[in-house]
Design a protein around this motif. Structure first.
Motif, PDB file in Angstrom:
ATOM      1  N   PHE A   1     -48.466 -12.064  22.914  1.00  0.00           N
ATOM      2  CA  PHE A   1     -47.204 -12.717  22.592  1.00  0.00           C
ATOM      3  C   PHE A   1     -46.252 -11.673  22.012  1.00  0.00           C
ATOM      4  O   PHE A   1     -46.567 -11.009  21.025  1.00  0.00           O
ATOM      5  N   LEU A   2     -45.110 -11.523  22.670  1.00  0.00           N
ATOM      6  CA  LEU A   2     -44.145 -10.482  22.303  1.00  0.00           C
ATOM      7  C   LEU A   2     -42.822 -11.094  21.877  1.00  0.00           C
ATOM      8  O   LEU A   2     -42.348 -12.046  22.508  1.00  0.00           O
TER       9      LEU A   2
ATOM     10  N   LYS B   1     -40.333  -3.719  22.830  1.00  0.00           N
ATOM     11  CA  LYS B   1     -41.629  -4.310  22.448  1.00  0.00           C
ATOM     12  C   LYS B   1     -42.681  -4.129  23.539  1.00  0.00           C
ATOM     13  O   LYS B   1     -43.837  -3.804  23.253  1.00  0.00           O
ATOM     14  N   LEU B   2     -42.314  -4.351  24.781  1.00  0.00           N
ATOM     15  CA  LEU B   2     -43.260  -4.179  25.882  1.00  0.00           C
ATOM     16  C   LEU B   2     -43.721  -2.726  25.963  1.00  0.00           C
ATOM     17  O   LEU B   2     -44.916  -2.455  26.092  1.00  0.00           O
TER      18      LEU B   2
ATOM     19  N   THR C   1     -48.551  -9.495  34.331  1.00  0.00           N
ATOM     20  CA  THR C   1     -47.417 -10.371  34.580  1.00  0.00           C
ATOM     21  C   THR C   1     -46.760 -10.679  33.241  1.00  0.00           C
ATOM     22  O   THR C   1     -47.429 -10.673  32.203  1.00  0.00           O
ATOM     23  N   VAL C   2     -45.469 -10.922  33.278  1.00  0.00           N
ATOM     24  CA  VAL C   2     -44.728 -11.269  32.068  1.00  0.00           C
ATOM     25  C   VAL C   2     -43.966 -12.562  32.319  1.00  0.00           C
ATOM     26  O   VAL C   2     -43.298 -12.708  33.344  1.00  0.00           O
TER      27      VAL C   2
ATOM     28  N   LEU D   1     -47.156 -11.510  27.801  1.00  0.00           N
ATOM     29  CA  LEU D   1     -47.666 -10.493  28.707  1.00  0.00           C
ATOM     30  C   LEU D   1     -49.127 -10.816  28.968  1.00  0.00           C
ATOM     31  O   LEU D   1     -49.918 -10.895  28.029  1.00  0.00           O
ATOM     32  N   ARG D   2     -49.470 -11.047  30.216  1.00  0.00           N
ATOM     33  CA  ARG D   2     -50.865 -11.288  30.582  1.00  0.00           C
ATOM     34  C   ARG D   2     -51.341 -10.083  31.365  1.00  0.00           C
ATOM     35  O   ARG D   2     -50.699  -9.678  32.338  1.00  0.00           O
ATOM     36  N   ILE D   3     -52.466  -9.508  30.905  1.00  0.00           N
ATOM     37  CA  ILE D   3     -52.963  -8.290  31.546  1.00  0.00           C
ATOM     38  C   ILE D   3     -54.467  -8.362  31.794  1.00  0.00           C
ATOM     39  O   ILE D   3     -55.206  -8.991  31.048  1.00  0.00           O
TER      40      ILE D   3
END
Length: 141
Positions: free
Chosen positions: A9-10, A16-17, A35-36, A45-47
């Motif tokens: 969570f950003l 920030k990314l 994906t963002v 952000l899912r990685i």
């Protein structure tokens, strides 16, 4: 059939990314898929990474709000209509796709998805003889 995904969570603020990606790069953690999703206040952000446990630990040590979750990783063709064909099997079984993202390697695509019922989704994958990928296989791509 499942792989670990990290959801981060950003704040929706400049840089920030980049900060998150730099933390992972410093520790030699490779990003396999990402994906963002964003709103006006925050982003998610899912990685999928080469070492999810280490990445999660590093993020937590740096006060980053993150969660580890299991998601399904299905192998399909990258040809036109293959995603629709694959997802229709879940729809016919009454399973909702909460989110999905994908990446391609040559003529194959890997669909990363989360459903509203992971056990029923696993049954669809087995019943339909879908090819899937496990975390070790994904990391070795």
């Amino acid at each position: 059939m499942t792989v670990n995904q990290i959801s981060i969570f950003l704040e929706n603020k400049y840089g920030k990314l980049s900060e998150i990606l730099a933390l992972l790069a410093k520790e030699q953690i490779r990003i396999i898929a990402a994906t963002v999703a964003d709103t006006s206040e925050y982003g998610i952000l899912r990685i999928i990474v080469s070492d999810p446990q280490k990445a999660y630990k590093i993020l937590k040590e740096n006060n980053v709000s993150a969660n580890l979750t299991d998601v399904l990783a299905i192998v399909t063709s990258s040809g036109a209509g293959s995603f629709a064909d694959t997802l229709s099997c879940f729809t016919k079984a009454g399973i909702s796709i909460e989110y999905m993202y994908c990446f391609s390697i040559r003529e194959k695509a890997i669909l990363i998805l989360r459903t509203n019922n992971r056990e029923s989704a696993r049954e669809v994958i087995r019943r339909q003889n879908m090819e899937y990928i496990c975390e070790n296989d994904l990391i070795n791509l």
